[in-house]
Design a protein around this motif. Sequence first.
Motif, PDB file in Angstrom:
ATOM      1  N   SER A   3      -2.058   5.153  -3.625  1.00 24.47           N
ATOM      2  CA  SER A   3      -1.694   4.575  -4.916  1.00 24.47           C
ATOM      3  C   SER A   3      -2.910   4.444  -5.825  1.00 24.47           C
ATOM      4  CB  SER A   3      -1.069   3.192  -4.721  1.00 24.47           C
ATOM      5  OG  SER A   3      -0.957   2.530  -5.961  1.00 24.47           O
ATOM      6  N   PRO A   4      -2.806   4.968  -7.066  1.00 25.74           N
ATOM      7  CA  PRO A   4      -3.892   4.782  -8.037  1.00 25.74           C
ATOM      8  C   PRO A   4      -3.789   3.455  -8.792  1.00 25.74           C
ATOM      9  CG  PRO A   4      -2.216   6.219  -8.962  1.00 25.74           C
ATOM     10  CD  PRO A   4      -1.740   5.842  -7.578  1.00 25.74           C
ATOM     11  N   LEU A   5      -2.750   2.685  -8.507  1.00 22.96           N
ATOM     12  CA  LEU A   5      -2.565   1.411  -9.194  1.00 22.96           C
ATOM     13  C   LEU A   5      -3.502   0.352  -8.631  1.00 22.96           C
ATOM     14  CD1 LEU A   5       1.332   1.176  -9.342  1.00 22.96           C
ATOM     15  CD2 LEU A   5      -0.204   1.863 -11.171  1.00 22.96           C
ATOM     16  N   GLU A  10      -4.402  -8.076  -7.548  1.00 19.32           N
ATOM     17  CA  GLU A  10      -5.123  -8.085  -8.827  1.00 19.32           C
ATOM     18  C   GLU A  10      -4.160  -8.286  -9.994  1.00 19.32           C
ATOM     19  OE1 GLU A  10      -7.762  -4.794  -9.437  1.00 19.32           O
ATOM     20  OE2 GLU A  10      -8.735  -5.039  -7.482  1.00 19.32           O
ATOM     21  N   ILE A  11      -2.975  -7.714  -9.892  1.00 23.12           N
ATOM     22  CA  ILE A  11      -1.968  -7.876 -10.948  1.00 23.12           C
ATOM     23  C   ILE A  11      -1.546  -9.338 -11.051  1.00 23.12           C
ATOM     24  CG2 ILE A  11       0.441  -7.346 -11.547  1.00 23.12           C
ATOM     25  CD1 ILE A  11      -0.093  -4.490 -10.445  1.00 23.12           C
ATOM     26  N   THR A  12      -1.266  -9.969  -9.908  1.00 21.03           N
ATOM     27  CA  THR A  12      -0.838 -11.372  -9.943  1.00 21.03           C
ATOM     28  C   THR A  12      -1.978 -12.293 -10.360  1.00 21.03           C
ATOM     29  OG1 THR A  12      -1.223 -11.586  -7.557  1.00 21.03           O
ATOM     30  CG2 THR A  12       1.020 -11.048  -8.269  1.00 21.03           C
ATOM     31  N   ALA A  13      -3.196 -11.972  -9.954  1.00 20.28           N
ATOM     32  CA  ALA A  13      -4.344 -12.776 -10.386  1.00 20.28           C
ATOM     33  C   ALA A  13      -4.504 -12.706 -11.902  1.00 20.28           C
ATOM     34  CB  ALA A  13      -5.616 -12.303  -9.689  1.00 20.28           C
ATOM     35  N   LEU A  14      -4.293 -11.517 -12.467  1.00 22.34           N
ATOM     36  CA  LEU A  14      -4.349 -11.336 -13.923  1.00 22.34           C
ATOM     37  C   LEU A  14      -3.310 -12.224 -14.597  1.00 22.34           C
ATOM     38  CD1 LEU A  14      -4.138  -7.820 -15.670  1.00 22.34           C
ATOM     39  CD2 LEU A  14      -2.711  -9.714 -16.374  1.00 22.34           C
ATOM     40  N   GLN A  15      -2.089 -12.209 -14.084  1.00 23.82           N
ATOM     41  CA  GLN A  15      -1.014 -13.003 -14.694  1.00 23.82           C
ATOM     42  C   GLN A  15      -1.311 -14.498 -14.623  1.00 23.82           C
ATOM     43  OE1 GLN A  15       2.095 -11.347 -12.258  1.00 23.82           O
ATOM     44  NE2 GLN A  15       2.788  -9.942 -13.856  1.00 23.82           N
ATOM     45  N   ILE A  16      -1.750 -14.957 -13.462  1.00 26.65           N
ATOM     46  CA  ILE A  16      -2.036 -16.383 -13.279  1.00 26.65           C
ATOM     47  C   ILE A  16      -3.195 -16.818 -14.173  1.00 26.65           C
ATOM     48  CG2 ILE A  16      -2.931 -18.074 -11.611  1.00 26.65           C
ATOM     49  CD1 ILE A  16      -1.273 -16.420  -9.470  1.00 26.65           C
ATOM     50  N   GLU A  17      -4.238 -16.008 -14.217  1.00 28.60           N
ATOM     51  CA  GLU A  17      -5.440 -16.361 -15.001  1.00 28.60           C
ATOM     52  C   GLU A  17      -5.135 -16.387 -16.498  1.00 28.60           C
ATOM     53  OE1 GLU A  17      -8.849 -16.073 -17.400  1.00 28.60           O
ATOM     54  OE2 GLU A  17      -7.598 -14.293 -17.101  1.00 28.60           O
ATOM     55  N   SER A 158       5.333 -10.472  -4.044  1.00 28.27           N
ATOM     56  CA  SER A 158       4.065  -9.733  -4.120  1.00 28.27           C
ATOM     57  C   SER A 158       3.949  -8.743  -2.960  1.00 28.27           C
ATOM     58  CB  SER A 158       2.880 -10.697  -4.088  1.00 28.27           C
ATOM     59  OG  SER A 158       2.905 -11.560  -5.196  1.00 28.27           O
ATOM     60  N   LYS A 159       4.266  -9.214  -1.762  1.00 32.15           N
ATOM     61  CA  LYS A 159       4.204  -8.356  -0.572  1.00 32.15           C
ATOM     62  C   LYS A 159       5.198  -7.197  -0.678  1.00 32.15           C
ATOM     63  CE  LYS A 159       4.422  -8.684   4.507  1.00 32.15           C
ATOM     64  NZ  LYS A 159       5.582  -7.821   4.819  1.00 32.15           N
ATOM     65  N   SER A 160       6.409  -7.518  -1.119  1.00 33.09           N
ATOM     66  CA  SER A 160       7.450  -6.500  -1.262  1.00 33.09           C
ATOM     67  C   SER A 160       7.060  -5.450  -2.305  1.00 33.09           C
ATOM     68  CB  SER A 160       8.767  -7.170  -1.650  1.00 33.09           C
ATOM     69  OG  SER A 160       9.787  -6.224  -1.811  1.00 33.09           O
ATOM     70  N   LEU A 161       6.479  -5.900  -3.418  1.00 40.31           N
ATOM     71  CA  LEU A 161       6.052  -4.965  -4.460  1.00 40.31           C
ATOM     72  C   LEU A 161       4.945  -4.053  -3.952  1.00 40.31           C
ATOM     73  CD1 LEU A 161       5.958  -3.776  -7.291  1.00 40.31           C
ATOM     74  CD2 LEU A 161       4.534  -5.725  -7.988  1.00 40.31           C
ATOM     75  N   GLN A 162       3.977  -4.608  -3.230  1.00 42.45           N
ATOM     76  CA  GLN A 162       2.894  -3.764  -2.707  1.00 42.45           C
ATOM     77  C   GLN A 162       3.456  -2.716  -1.746  1.00 42.45           C
ATOM     78  OE1 GLN A 162      -0.692  -4.006  -3.599  1.00 42.45           O
ATOM     79  NE2 GLN A 162      -0.126  -1.942  -2.970  1.00 42.45           N
ATOM     80  N   GLU A 163       4.403  -3.102  -0.914  1.00 40.44           N
ATOM     81  CA  GLU A 163       5.029  -2.151   0.004  1.00 40.44           C
ATOM     82  C   GLU A 163       5.783  -1.068  -0.762  1.00 40.44           C
ATOM     83  OE1 GLU A 163       7.394  -4.708   2.450  1.00 40.44           O
ATOM     84  OE2 GLU A 163       5.686  -5.341   3.690  1.00 40.44           O
ATOM     85  N   LEU A 164       6.487  -1.461  -1.839  1.00 39.47           N
ATOM     86  CA  LEU A 164       7.216  -0.484  -2.648  1.00 39.47           C
ATOM     87  C   LEU A 164       6.254   0.507  -3.297  1.00 39.47           C
ATOM     88  CD1 LEU A 164       9.680   0.691  -4.082  1.00 39.47           C
ATOM     89  CD2 LEU A 164       9.470  -1.140  -5.789  1.00 39.47           C
ATOM     90  N   ILE A 165       5.184   0.009  -3.882  1.00 34.03           N
ATOM     91  CA  ILE A 165       4.211   0.894  -4.531  1.00 34.03           C
ATOM     92  C   ILE A 165       3.616   1.862  -3.507  1.00 34.03           C
ATOM     93  CG2 ILE A 165       1.915   0.936  -5.594  1.00 34.03           C
ATOM     94  CD1 ILE A 165       2.772  -1.675  -7.087  1.00 34.03           C
ATOM     95  N   ASP A 166       3.254   1.343  -2.347  1.00 31.55           N
ATOM     96  CA  ASP A 166       2.703   2.209  -1.292  1.00 31.55           C
ATOM     97  C   ASP A 166       3.717   3.267  -0.874  1.00 31.55           C
ATOM     98  OD1 ASP A 166       0.388   0.689  -1.386  1.00 31.55           O
ATOM     99  OD2 ASP A 166       0.870  -0.484   0.405  1.00 31.55           O
ATOM    100  N   ASP A 167       4.979   2.866  -0.760  1.00 32.59           N
ATOM    101  CA  ASP A 167       6.029   3.815  -0.366  1.00 32.59           C
ATOM    102  C   ASP A 167       6.257   4.879  -1.435  1.00 32.59           C
ATOM    103  OD1 ASP A 167       6.462   2.592   2.066  1.00 32.59           O
ATOM    104  OD2 ASP A 167       8.266   1.502   1.435  1.00 32.59           O
ATOM    105  N   VAL A 168       6.220   4.479  -2.700  1.00 27.31           N
ATOM    106  CA  VAL A 168       6.427   5.432  -3.801  1.00 27.31           C
ATOM    107  C   VAL A 168       5.350   6.506  -3.791  1.00 27.31           C
ATOM    108  CG1 VAL A 168       6.261   5.667  -6.319  1.00 27.31           C
ATOM    109  CG2 VAL A 168       7.785   3.942  -5.327  1.00 27.31           C
TER     110      VAL A 168
END
Length: 198
Positions: A3-5, A10-17, A158-168
Amino acid sequence: MKSPLPPVSEITALQIETVERWHREPIANPYDDGFKQLVCKQHEFNYRLWHEEDTARSPSAGDTEIANVKRAIDGFNQARNDMIEKLDDAITAMIDQPNTDAPINTETPGSAIDRLSIMSLRLYHYREQADRDGIDAEQKQKVLDRIALCEQQHADLSKSLQELIDDVFAGRKQHRTYRQMKMYNDPTLNPAIYNAGK
């Protein structure tokens, strides 16, 4: 393909910050380009939408203010959904050889990123409530219980999204952008708009 994403962490840290910072400072996107810039822009529309909806529910809001807020909410909601599509389009553009035989997930990465954005806003405002003056012990415990539940849901998503991105990107799941096709803001499709001049 790896994944190049950016990692979901990091995405969730960006949103929280940015939620925390935007409550102290003017709204600004710290990224000039790239996927994080799109994530932050999408997140901004959720942030603006959240606060307009708070205004709409105020008992002191008059009819004119509520009408103006409703129009703002419609605009921000349209922009939010447009940005979900842009996130998914950006992912589509990164996939070299899509596996068209792979199963399709019921939710796209862009939609999951949107849900995480809303969750970061919910967590911020629940924590704000837990710390406010005048809250009694029972109410505070209720808020703390909800914070714990939100944190669990945030971690699971978050865990589910990371798994989806990796699978894609590994070709185990197929990725598509699903168009929102909202009708209410389209003057050619909303009868309340196109019949207004008749």
